[in-house]
Scaffold this active site. Structure first.
Site, mmCIF file in Angstrom:
data_model
loop_
_atom_site.group_PDB
_atom_site.id
_atom_site.type_symbol
_atom_site.label_atom_id
_atom_site.label_comp_id
_atom_site.label_asym_id
_atom_site.label_seq_id
_atom_site.Cartn_x
_atom_site.Cartn_y
_atom_site.Cartn_z
ATOM 1 C CE LYS A 1 -2.359 -0.770 3.637
ATOM 2 N NZ LYS A 1 -1.621 -2.608 4.215
ATOM 3 N NE ARG B 1 -4.825 -1.509 9.723
ATOM 4 C CZ ARG B 1 -4.006 -0.614 9.758
ATOM 5 N NH1 ARG B 1 -4.194 0.679 9.247
ATOM 6 N NH2 ARG B 1 -3.245 -1.455 9.770
ATOM 7 N NE ARG C 1 6.310 -2.887 6.031
ATOM 8 C CZ ARG C 1 5.144 -2.540 6.218
ATOM 9 N NH1 ARG C 1 4.992 -1.992 5.101
ATOM 10 N NH2 ARG C 1 5.035 -3.366 7.275
ATOM 11 N NE ARG D 1 5.306 -0.460 10.293
ATOM 12 C CZ ARG D 1 4.515 -0.141 9.871
ATOM 13 N NH1 ARG D 1 4.008 0.141 8.758
ATOM 14 N NH2 ARG D 1 3.599 -0.953 10.463
ATOM 15 N NE ARG E 1 1.530 -4.461 10.840
ATOM 16 C CZ ARG E 1 2.489 -4.341 10.443
ATOM 17 N NH1 ARG E 1 3.585 -4.623 11.414
ATOM 18 N NH2 ARG E 1 2.746 -3.872 9.747
HETATM 19 P P1 AMP Z 1 -0.220 0.568 9.601
HETATM 20 O O1 AMP Z 1 1.502 1.772 9.146
HETATM 21 O O2 AMP Z 1 -1.129 0.554 8.274
HETATM 22 O O3 AMP Z 1 0.137 -1.064 9.163
HETATM 23 O O4 AMP Z 1 -0.713 0.555 10.713
HETATM 24 C C1 AMP Z 1 0.547 0.499 12.079
HETATM 25 C C2 AMP Z 1 -0.359 0.268 13.194
HETATM 26 O O5 AMP Z 1 -1.024 1.890 13.807
HETATM 27 C C3 AMP Z 1 -1.896 -0.947 13.211
HETATM 28 O O6 AMP Z 1 -1.438 -1.938 13.539
HETATM 29 C C4 AMP Z 1 -2.537 -0.543 14.323
HETATM 30 O O7 AMP Z 1 -1.717 -0.537 15.573
HETATM 31 C C5 AMP Z 1 -2.203 1.288 13.552
HETATM 32 N N1 AMP Z 1 -3.063 1.374 12.853
HETATM 33 C C6 AMP Z 1 -2.969 2.652 11.974
HETATM 34 N N2 AMP Z 1 -4.194 3.160 11.102
HETATM 35 C C7 AMP Z 1 -4.842 2.210 12.447
HETATM 36 C C8 AMP Z 1 -6.656 2.994 11.790
HETATM 37 N N3 AMP Z 1 -6.927 3.559 11.268
HETATM 38 N N4 AMP Z 1 -7.257 1.938 13.092
HETATM 39 C C9 AMP Z 1 -6.543 1.581 14.187
HETATM 40 N N5 AMP Z 1 -5.215 1.598 14.331
HETATM 41 C C10 AMP Z 1 -4.778 1.590 13.070
#
Ligand code: AMP
Length: 216
Positions: free
Chosen positions: A13, A88, A127, A159, A170
């Site tokens: 993404k 989400r 990554r 990360r 996740r």
């Molecule tokens: P990402 O970078 O999109 O993979 O997000 C990393 C982490 O941030 C996720 O595993 C969640 O803990 C939190 N997170 C990101 N976006 C959301 C969202 N829209 N709602 C809730 N938690 C989020």
């Protein structure tokens, strides 16, 4: 136009969003990036959410929706947002619709990238992300420059939640809570499915075709 880029963690993404931002002059709204920024700056919010983000669970809708409204309401980003990592769950999807309506906008397309758990595990293990510009690289599939630099410095980092155990968590959160909201967008006839396991350029080219049609 406003776009949602949808798919499990490690689906590509971020990589595809970077391409869209560059070619269609959009603004990337990554809730994950916003949260990581709060964590890095050790703000009150950052301290509150560190353990949740690092465990692979979702942060509360209330926190996320506040972050989102700050951006959707900003005229600078009117009708030019790519949502990465949001919505989400169904509550967030409905909230997004309400907010867009409030600020006289809509979603034009949901691009869904399909990737298996095996591929996700490999991608997440390799990554690397630039802590300055958020550009994503992968040691195996999309290597960073040889001297491991970005933004003219040593900003490439892993990360904290990019390890196989948290990646599986996740992925499960995605399957249980996030993927079901596709039904909501399918009813609105907005979803385009793409195979996220083909090479980056082929996916870019398909996305480019879809978005060029929308732009008219
Ligand atoms: P990402 O970078 O999109 O993979 O997000 C990393 C982490 O941030 C996720 O595993 C969640 O803990 C939190 N997170 C990101 N976006 C959301 C969202 N829209 N709602 C809730 N938690 C989020």
């Amino acid at each position: 136009m406003n776009i949602i880029i949808f798919g499990p963690p490690g689906a590509g993404k971020g990589t595809q969003s970077d391409f869209i931002v560059k070619n269609f002059n959009l603004y990337k709204l990554s809730t994950g990036d916003l949260l990581r920024n709060e964590i890095k700056k050790k703000t009150t919010l950052g301290l509150k959410i560190t353990s949740i983000v690092n465990s692979g669970a979702l942060v509360s809708d209330e926190i996320i929706n506040k972050l989102i409204e700050n951006i959707i309401s900003n005229k600078k980003y009117h009708n030019r947002i790519i949502f990465d990592g949001y919505p989400r769950n169904l509550f967030q999807a409905k909230n997004l619709n309400k907010l867009l309506l409030k600020y006289n906008q809509k979603i034009n397309i949901v691009i869904k990238l399909k990737v298996s758990l095996d591929v996700i595990k490999k991608r997440i293990a390799g990554r690397l992300i630039c802590s300055k510009c958020s550009k994503t690289f992968n040691e195996f599939f999309n290597p960073p420059p040889k001297n491991l630099t970005c933004c003219k410095g040593n900003f490439l980092q892993k990360r904290d939640d990019d390890n196989v155990k948290v990646a599986v968590k996740r992925y499960e959160t995605y399957e249980d809570t996030t993927k079901p909201i596709l039904k909501f967008y399918k009813k609105m006839n907005l979803v385009k499915d793409l195979n996220g396991e083909t090479d980056i350029e082929s996916i870019q080219s398909k996305i480019n075709d879809y978005l060029t049609v929308i732009e008219g």
